[in-house]
Design a protein around this motif. Structure first.
Motif, PDB file in Angstrom:
ATOM      1  N   LYS A  87       0.860  -1.194   0.000  1.00  0.00           N
ATOM      2  CA  LYS A  87       0.000   0.000   0.000  1.00  0.00           C
ATOM      3  C   LYS A  87       0.896   1.245   0.000  1.00  0.00           C
ATOM      4  CE  LYS A  87      -2.541   2.070   3.840  1.00  0.00           C
ATOM      5  NZ  LYS A  87      -1.460   2.907   4.316  1.00  0.00           N
ATOM      6  N   ARG A  88       0.397   2.351  -0.563  1.00  0.00           N
ATOM      7  CA  ARG A  88       1.181   3.587  -0.588  1.00  0.00           C
ATOM      8  C   ARG A  88       1.406   4.069   0.855  1.00  0.00           C
ATOM      9  NH1 ARG A  88      -0.090   9.152  -0.762  1.00  0.00           N
ATOM     10  NH2 ARG A  88       1.352  10.371  -2.011  1.00  0.00           N
ATOM     11  N   PRO A  89       2.674   4.404   1.239  1.00  0.00           N
ATOM     12  CA  PRO A  89       2.890   4.847   2.622  1.00  0.00           C
ATOM     13  C   PRO A  89       2.168   6.160   2.907  1.00  0.00           C
ATOM     14  CG  PRO A  89       4.995   4.514   1.474  1.00  0.00           C
ATOM     15  CD  PRO A  89       3.918   4.401   0.452  1.00  0.00           C
ATOM     16  N   ASP A  90       1.767   6.350   4.180  1.00  0.00           N
ATOM     17  CA  ASP A  90       1.186   7.633   4.599  1.00  0.00           C
ATOM     18  C   ASP A  90       2.331   8.510   5.062  1.00  0.00           C
ATOM     19  OD1 ASP A  90      -1.353   6.705   4.112  1.00  0.00           O
ATOM     20  OD2 ASP A  90      -1.564   5.878   6.141  1.00  0.00           O
ATOM     21  N   PHE A  91       2.520   9.655   4.407  1.00  0.00           N
ATOM     22  CA  PHE A  91       3.675  10.498   4.721  1.00  0.00           C
ATOM     23  C   PHE A  91       3.335  11.528   5.783  1.00  0.00           C
ATOM     24  CE2 PHE A  91       4.418   9.151   0.261  1.00  0.00           C
ATOM     25  CZ  PHE A  91       5.568   8.425   0.485  1.00  0.00           C
ATOM     26  N   ASP A  92       4.418  12.176   6.282  1.00  0.00           N
ATOM     27  CA  ASP A  92       4.232  13.249   7.270  1.00  0.00           C
ATOM     28  C   ASP A  92       4.482  14.594   6.598  1.00  0.00           C
ATOM     29  OD1 ASP A  92       4.326  14.757   9.889  1.00  0.00           O
ATOM     30  OD2 ASP A  92       4.061  12.713  10.613  1.00  0.00           O
ATOM     31  N   GLN A  93       4.866  15.612   7.378  1.00  0.00           N
ATOM     32  CA  GLN A  93       4.988  16.980   6.840  1.00  0.00           C
ATOM     33  C   GLN A  93       5.941  17.065   5.655  1.00  0.00           C
ATOM     34  OE1 GLN A  93       5.888  19.800   9.879  1.00  0.00           O
ATOM     35  NE2 GLN A  93       5.788  21.555   8.498  1.00  0.00           N
ATOM     36  N   TRP A  94       7.067  16.326   5.712  1.00  0.00           N
ATOM     37  CA  TRP A  94       8.055  16.353   4.636  1.00  0.00           C
ATOM     38  C   TRP A  94       8.283  14.929   4.155  1.00  0.00           C
ATOM     39  CZ3 TRP A  94       8.129  21.194   3.470  1.00  0.00           C
ATOM     40  CH2 TRP A  94       8.072  22.150   4.468  1.00  0.00           C
ATOM     41  N   ILE A  95       8.098  14.707   2.854  1.00  0.00           N
ATOM     42  CA  ILE A  95       8.284  13.374   2.281  1.00  0.00           C
ATOM     43  C   ILE A  95       9.776  13.185   1.992  1.00  0.00           C
ATOM     44  CG2 ILE A  95       7.544  11.833   0.410  1.00  0.00           C
ATOM     45  CD1 ILE A  95       5.031  13.596   0.152  1.00  0.00           C
TER      46      ILE A  95
END
Ligand code: HEM
Length: 290
Positions: A128-136
């Motif tokens: 599955k596509r990772p869930d990113f945070d403020q900065w990828i």
């Protein structure tokens, strides 16, 4: 996406702040100075080509183009200075946390390694596509390469600007065998080609030229993103702010259609110029290679 569709999308959803005015101003300075440096520097690196000679003359030829190059270099130094001043004030004066470590940091964190692996799996269709945070992770890579690239271009560019003074700094015994300005010129030229090639392809394509953003990702100009964009691109940050009850502080009014129009009026010609430049540069490099 057409301007009207974009306007309707922004208006019909909640908007959040992504970039502060200060960060947008810094990015604006970098755009202006970087394009000025590329447009007045590349004609020298590719001087045997007709397009390069035409471009050099367009910028006033010798010595005007060189003068513009130096003014743009000073704008770059100013942007770097205010960026580091901002960091210093945030960290040392305001004692703000999270610049060097944590989910809001632009420096590489262990989490980025998992995101890279997760992204590769997603590309291969086995995850599955990772869930990113403020900065990828690729944004962090770009930020760090901008820092490193600016340092290399600034040092080598200053040696080209003041060759006599720099040659005097090194011992005479070394200066008699090492051609310092000659070495600086080679590094400056190839780092310039690398930087321009990277910005006008990879940076352009994974920001502005994504199918859902075409023709321009307005966030860096308006400072705002829709809730759908926020959730899709940075779900972990969205959830983090939600659980800390801070999400409300980020809510803003959507940008007006006029602001979106101005953004496109400014950004689209710049994007086209960058793509044309990379086309000219790569075709010239291909001719060199064969
Ligand atoms: C940031 C500080 C920089 C300084 C101080 C600087 C300074 C210089 C100077 C003094 C020259 C010699 C040419 C002339 O006299 O007009 C030069 C050439 C050049 N610069 Fe820069 N520059 C900087 C950044 C950049 C950047 C960011 C790029 C492009 C990405 C760039 C691309 C070039 C190119 C391609 C040349 C021609 C090299 C050759 O003759 O092959 N420069 N630069």
């Amino acid at each position: 996406m057409s301007l009207k569709e974009r306007g309707m999308q922004m208006k019909s959803s909640i908007n959040y702040v992504r970039f502060s005015l200060f960060h947008r101003f810094c990015h604006f300075l970098i755009i202006i100075s970087f394009f000025g440096l590329v447009l007045t520097g590349m004609p020298l690196a590719f001087r045997s080509y007709g397009w390069a000679r035409w471009l050099y003359e367009l910028f006033g030829g010798y010595p005007t183009a060189g003068f513009i190059h130096r003014i743009c270099a000073l704008i770059t130094f100013f942007a770097a200075f205010i960026h580091f001043l901002f960091l210093f004030i945030c960290v040392s004066v305001q004692k703000r946390k999270g610049f060097f470590w944590g989910p809001g940091s632009l420096l590489i964190q262990p989490r980025d390694i998992f995101d890279i692996v997760g992204d590769i799996k997603w590309f291969l269709g086995i995850g599955k596509r990772p869930d990113f945070d403020q900065w990828i992770y690729w944004e962090k890579f770009e930020y760090l390469s901008l820092m490193w690239g600016t340092l290399v271009m600034a040092v080598t560019g200053l040696i080209l600007w003041f060759p006599v003074q720099f040659t005097k700094i090194i011992p005479v015994s070394v200066a008699s065998v090492v051609d310092l300005p000659g070495i600086a010129l080679i590094i400056h030229r190839y780092e310039a080609i690398l930087a321009a090639g990277f910005i006008f392809t990879i940076h352009f394509f994974h920001t502005h030229l994504l199918p859902e953003k075409m023709p321009v990702d307005e966030a860096i100009f308006t400072g705002k993103i829709t809730e759908a964009e926020f959730r899709h691109e940075r779900l972990n940050q969205f959830k983090r702010l939600e659980s800390q009850r801070q999400l409300e502080n980020y809510k803003v009014a959507p940008p007006s259609l006029f602001v979106s129009f101005l953004t496109r009026l400014f950004a689209v010609p710049i994007l086209i110029t960058g793509l044309l430049m990379v086309g000219f540069m790569f075709s010239a490099l291909l001719v060199w290679a064969i």
